[in-house]
Design an enzyme around this catalytic site. Structure first.
Site, short mmCIF file in Angstrom:
data_model
loop_
_atom_site.label_atom_id
_atom_site.label_comp_id
_atom_site.label_asym_id
_atom_site.label_seq_id
_atom_site.Cartn_x
_atom_site.Cartn_y
_atom_site.Cartn_z
N TYR A 116 -8.63 9.09 13.96
CA TYR A 116 -7.27 8.33 13.10
C TYR A 116 -7.66 8.09 11.69
CZ TYR A 116 -3.57 5.66 12.55
OH TYR A 116 -2.11 4.77 11.33
N LEU A 122 -10.92 -12.17 7.55
CA LEU A 122 -9.85 -10.38 7.99
C LEU A 122 -10.49 -10.40 9.42
CD1 LEU A 122 -9.27 -8.42 4.76
CD2 LEU A 122 -7.43 -9.41 6.16
N ASP A 159 -2.78 6.87 16.85
CA ASP A 159 -2.88 5.61 17.38
C ASP A 159 -2.17 4.70 18.77
OD1 ASP A 159 -0.69 4.62 16.34
OD2 ASP A 159 -0.87 3.59 14.99
N SER A 216 -15.39 -32.43 14.78
CA SER A 216 -15.85 -31.60 15.96
C SER A 216 -14.21 -30.71 15.56
CB SER A 216 -15.98 -31.65 17.18
OG SER A 216 -17.31 -33.02 17.57
N GLU A 260 -6.10 1.41 5.45
CA GLU A 260 -5.53 1.63 6.80
C GLU A 260 -7.42 0.71 6.77
OE1 GLU A 260 -3.91 3.78 8.89
OE2 GLU A 260 -2.32 3.83 7.15
N TRP A 292 1.13 -1.11 -0.17
CA TRP A 292 0.19 0.20 -0.53
C TRP A 292 0.76 1.52 -0.09
CZ3 TRP A 292 -0.20 -4.20 3.46
CH2 TRP A 292 0.11 -3.82 4.34
N TYR A 295 -13.52 -9.38 12.08
CA TYR A 295 -14.77 -7.50 12.05
C TYR A 295 -15.33 -7.33 10.56
CZ TYR A 295 -11.73 -7.50 15.92
OH TYR A 295 -11.48 -8.01 17.60
N CYS A 323 10.27 1.36 18.45
CA CYS A 323 10.11 2.09 19.93
C CYS A 323 8.61 1.14 19.87
CB CYS A 323 9.92 3.75 19.80
SG CYS A 323 9.29 4.06 21.30
N CYS A 343 16.60 1.73 21.85
CA CYS A 343 17.23 3.07 21.34
C CYS A 343 18.25 3.58 20.47
CB CYS A 343 17.18 3.62 22.25
SG CYS A 343 15.64 3.92 23.81
N GLN A 377 -7.96 -3.64 12.05
CA GLN A 377 -7.76 -4.95 13.54
C GLN A 377 -7.20 -6.12 12.65
OE1 GLN A 377 -11.49 -2.90 12.88
NE2 GLN A 377 -11.94 -3.35 15.06
S1 SF4 Z 1 15.12 7.06 22.02
FE1 SF4 Z 1 14.07 4.43 22.44
S2 SF4 Z 1 12.22 5.30 23.86
FE2 SF4 Z 1 12.99 7.50 22.87
S3 SF4 Z 1 11.53 7.56 20.81
FE3 SF4 Z 1 13.19 6.46 20.17
S4 SF4 Z 1 12.74 3.76 20.63
FE4 SF4 Z 1 11.85 5.13 21.42
#
Ligand code: SF4
Length: 377
Positions: A133, A93, A151, A307, A50, A37, A95, A202, A209, A55
């Site tokens: 959203y 799918l 979201d 069954s 979207e 997409w 829902y 994240c 990070c 779901q």
């Molecule tokens: S640094 Fe870490 S906690 Fe901060 S947005 Fe990036 S992945 Fe998330």
């Protein structure tokens, strides 16, 4: 941006909206997954994607999106299709209200918007199945216009970056920050990058990070506070055990009845079935009494053939399948019914458990099996 702007108040120290948007842009172009997409993001394709993703997982959506677009290539094709065809394409799918809303919205887009999706949030939200959203996603990704959208992924990423504590007011701060970032770069790239960052980097628990474009100024990282926005721990759902008996009639064609108009899976079809209240009775006997009580048919013979288990929300259902030989053509006084040749079953919209039964029936038929011993190939 002035300091009384809500988004300015949410920005992490040492970063501007423009810097954040640039960081997102570079990261997205390097790291984003190639998803069908995302190629040719026309308003129609973005809308379908979207809604499908609301779901359903990305992995499950990938092949289904392409199939849906092949079958209904644009708004007018979707509006011209029958609801039954759209439900049939949506099968598996889940829902199904999403498929019904797509179909209704397509008709409205043809009738009131000349067959083109509108780009303003108000008109988008007036269409069935499009909330705040999804409207923001369509406006930013399809039209490349600045939009806020929140979201779970975007809430977590921006909440952590800016050190916004979860609260009702936080929702507005995150929305404003997203809007501000999307206005500071390419809205199409920025908003997709935020979604992708939440999916891939994240993570609710154990964010990566070191791979994040926000790592140098993210408040959560600098303060080592990942406890906020880690995602709620799923509650132990109370599971309700249910037993049902489902009847496949041993006639040349398959006897199907329509789902009730106001319940789950409305617009779809199923083999006749009933909830079992007396768990001590044998399935074949239960099927016999259901046929007599609900359909006024006295079967020639009944046979329990197997069954299966399925789960919908908290209901864990044990479904006993009974094949019945009927004395003549069946019927149903309260709901629509029809007889469908096995070869046509694939085109009829069936809920997933019914589809499993249909597949078994078709393979039995192909193998020439007749469990009532009426001969075969
Ligand atoms: S640094 Fe870490 S906690 Fe901060 S947005 Fe990036 S992945 Fe998330």
């Amino acid at each position: 941006m002035t300091s009384d702007c809500p988004a300015a108040q949410s920005l992490p120290a040492g970063a501007s909206s423009a810097e954040m948007a640039t960081a997102l842009d570079g990261w997205f172009r390097r790291s984003a997954r190639r998803l069908p997409w995302r190629e040719a993001p026309t308003p129609y394709r973005v809308w379908i994607a979207e809604v499908m993703l609301q779901q359903t997982t990305v992995a499950a959506c990938r092949p289904r999106f392409e199939r849906f677009i092949r079958r209904f290539p644009d708004v007018r094709a979707l509006a011209a299709a029958s609801l039954e065809d759209v439900l049939s394409e949506w099968e598996g799918l889940g829902y199904y209200s999403r498929a019904r809303n797509l179909w209704s919205a397509a008709k409205m887009i043809v009738d009131f918007h000349g067959g083109e999706l509108p780009s303003d949030i108000e008109s988008l939200q007036a269409l069935p199945g499009i909330g705040k959203y999804t409207a923001g996603a369509i406006r930013s990704i399809a039209f490349d216009l600045p939009s806020g959208m929140v979201d779970a992924n975007i809430r977590r990423v921006l909440g952590r970056v800016a050190g916004i504590e979860p609260s009702n007011a936080a929702e507005r701060s995150v929305f404003q920050l997203c809007l501000s970032l999307s206005a500071s770069g390419s809205p199409r790239i920025v908003n997709q990058a935020l979604m992708e960052l939440g999916s891939l980097v994240c993570l609710p628990r154990g964010p990566l990070c070191g791979e994040c474009p926000f790592r140098s100024f993210c408040r959560a990282r600098l303060e080592e506070r990942f406890d906020c926005w880690h995602g709620s721990v799923p509650k132990e759902a109370r599971v309700v055990q249910v037993e049902e008996v489902c009847i496949t009639a041993s006639v040349e064609e398959n006897w199907l009845i329509s789902r009730p108009r106001d319940g789950r899976w409305r617009g779809m079809w199923e083999f006749p079935r009933a909830r079992v209240e007396d768990g001590s009775a044998a399935p074949a006997e239960l099927a016999r009494s259901v046929l007599e009580r609900d359909f006024g048919v006295v079967p020639v013979s009944v046979q329990h053939t197997g069954s299966l288990r399925y789960r919908v929300t908290v209901h864990d259902t044990q479904l006993h399948i009974v094949s019945a030989m009927l004395p003549g053509e069946p019927g149903c006084a309260l709901r629509e019914w029809r007889l469908v040749p096995p070869a046509e079953l694939a085109a009829i919209p069936l809920p997933s458990p019914m589809r499993r039964i249909a597949r078994t029936l078709i393979s039995q038929r192909l193998a020439g099996l007749d469990i009532h011993g009426r001969g075969g190939a």
